[in-house]
Design an enzyme around this catalytic site. Structure first.
Site, mmCIF file in Angstrom:
data_model
loop_
_atom_site.group_PDB
_atom_site.id
_atom_site.type_symbol
_atom_site.label_atom_id
_atom_site.label_comp_id
_atom_site.label_asym_id
_atom_site.label_seq_id
_atom_site.Cartn_x
_atom_site.Cartn_y
_atom_site.Cartn_z
ATOM 1 C CB CYS A 24 -24.353 -22.334 77.792
ATOM 2 S SG CYS A 24 -22.608 -22.332 78.282
ATOM 3 C CG HIS A 49 -20.141 -14.256 78.795
ATOM 4 N ND1 HIS A 49 -20.983 -15.074 78.068
ATOM 5 C CD2 HIS A 49 -19.556 -13.434 77.875
ATOM 6 C CE1 HIS A 49 -20.920 -14.764 76.790
ATOM 7 N NE2 HIS A 49 -20.054 -13.765 76.648
ATOM 8 C CD GLU A 50 -17.411 -10.255 78.400
ATOM 9 O OE1 GLU A 50 -16.441 -10.502 77.645
ATOM 10 O OE2 GLU A 50 -18.524 -9.937 77.970
#
Length: 366
Positions: free
Chosen positions: A276, A260-261
């Site tokens: 998502c 994600h990051e």
């Protein structure tokens, strides 16, 4: 709390424009996907429909991210047109991972956990190299730290860590990300932060400390038993400090956070289209509801940045989940992970994702 779960639904036309684009050149490039790839992507036009691979976003609480931090949704055209988004180049195509502080008792399991994260990121960002930098202690970063007055655990300052990472960033880096098992804070007025990034400089740091199931209980082992007077430059409190036990749930949560990051560093903002991994999360329960996978719109954003074949990427992710490293390890170690022992990988928590990947490959390879 909300009286009932709220489902976010978008029209087929709205989702189609978000995925394909109204710009002719981008619509033309979409048509270059194979028929099977388009079939997979267009499963996202009917999230939650019978047999669909993708599900709509469901809000369970007023404290969920979308309720707390309203944002403009980013469609593919907005992403592609963003002059500030980062794209890997021939000379800058490596993701570097820097561990900060202890990840548990020194030994095979700790080394293997970090290697599992590296391997997962290499499959997720298929086509890029992912390498581990030599681990550093908290003292080596020279960062400020404190004891949180509410949770009574040690915390380290994100801004100092980002400055340290900038000095450590190799010349061929697409980005450098710091990971730690120690809690973070961005400034004195904040209680904590899960992570912080500088997208323009290709850096981020994030903590897995609060992924311990007991973090918010009074019995949390990371709570200091006695009042500690911290002194600048005295890092003795971090010696032998508690870290969460390595298990399948921690590995799953860590893989979600890492991807994600790093996705943000590519310029992908929080997803508001459907369920998502790029959805924002405001608390652990919400983070646990996110899937490991990208929705079709965010998948196209990443594919436009790295130019992988979808089937190849899904096969790499599936291999990571299904292969037993104790059986597949060769006599030689890779240059990016020398002398890492092979232990059974705890992938029980990944079972839903494994089945989902099989369904995707059934479409792409039938």
């Amino acid at each position: 709390m909300m009286s009932q779960v709220q489902t976010i639904q978008h029209s087929v036309e709205f989702l189609s424009t978000a995925l394909v684009s109204s710009r002719r050149d981008l619509a033309d490039s979409y048509r270059k996907y194979t028929k099977k790839e388009r079939l997979l992507l267009e499963q996202g036009l009917h999230p939650g429909g019978p047999g669909s691979l993708f599900q709509p976003i469901r809000l369970h609480s007023t404290s969920d991210w979308i309720n707390s931090f309203p944002e403009e949704p980013q469609d593919f055209q907005s992403f592609y047109s963003d002059p500030y988004r980062k794209t890997p180049t021939t000379g800058n195509n490596t993701i570097y991972i820097q561990t900060i502080g202890s990840f548990g008792e020194a030994g095979p399991q700790t080394d293997q956990y970090v290697e599992w994260l590296r391997e997962y990121c290499q499959a997720f960002f298929y086509g890029l190299d992912v390498k581990l930098l030599p681990p550093v202690t908290v003292a080596e970063t020279g960062c400020s730290f404190r004891v949180n007055s509410n949770s009574h655990n040690l915390q380290i300052l994100t801004g100092d860590l980002l400055r340290f990472l900038e000095r450590r960033k190799p010349k061929d880096a697409f980005c450098i990300v710091g990971i730690t098992m120690i809690d973070l804070y961005p400034q004195d007025s904040w209680n904590f932060v899960f992570g912080q990034a500088s997208l323009s400089r290709g850096m981020g740091v994030f903590s897995f400390a609060r992924y311990d199931d007991n973090f918010y209980s009074r019995s949390y082992a990371g709570r200091l038993k006695k009042r500690l007077q911290t002194k600048p430059g005295d890092y003795s409190a971090f010696k032998g400090y508690y870290t969460p036990p390595i298990n399948s749930t921690l590995l799953l949560r860590s893989c979600k956070t890492m991807t994600h990051e790093i996705g943000h560093i590519f310029g992908i903002t929080h997803c508001q289209w459907m369920n998502c991994v790029m959805q924002g999360s405001n608390h652990l329960e919400e983070s646990d509801r996110r899937p490991l996978n990208l929705c079709p719109i965010c998948l196209r954003k990443l594919q436009a940045s790295i130019a992988f074949k979808m089937a190849d990427r899904y096969e790499a992710l599936l291999r990571w989940m299904e292969e037993d490293p104790t059986e597949t390890a060769g006599p030689e170690q890779t240059a990016s992970s020398p002398s890492v022992p092979c232990l059974p990988k705890p992938t029980q928590a990944f079972n839903a994702s494994r089945l989902w990947l099989h369904r995707c490959l059934d479409i792409l390879q039938e």
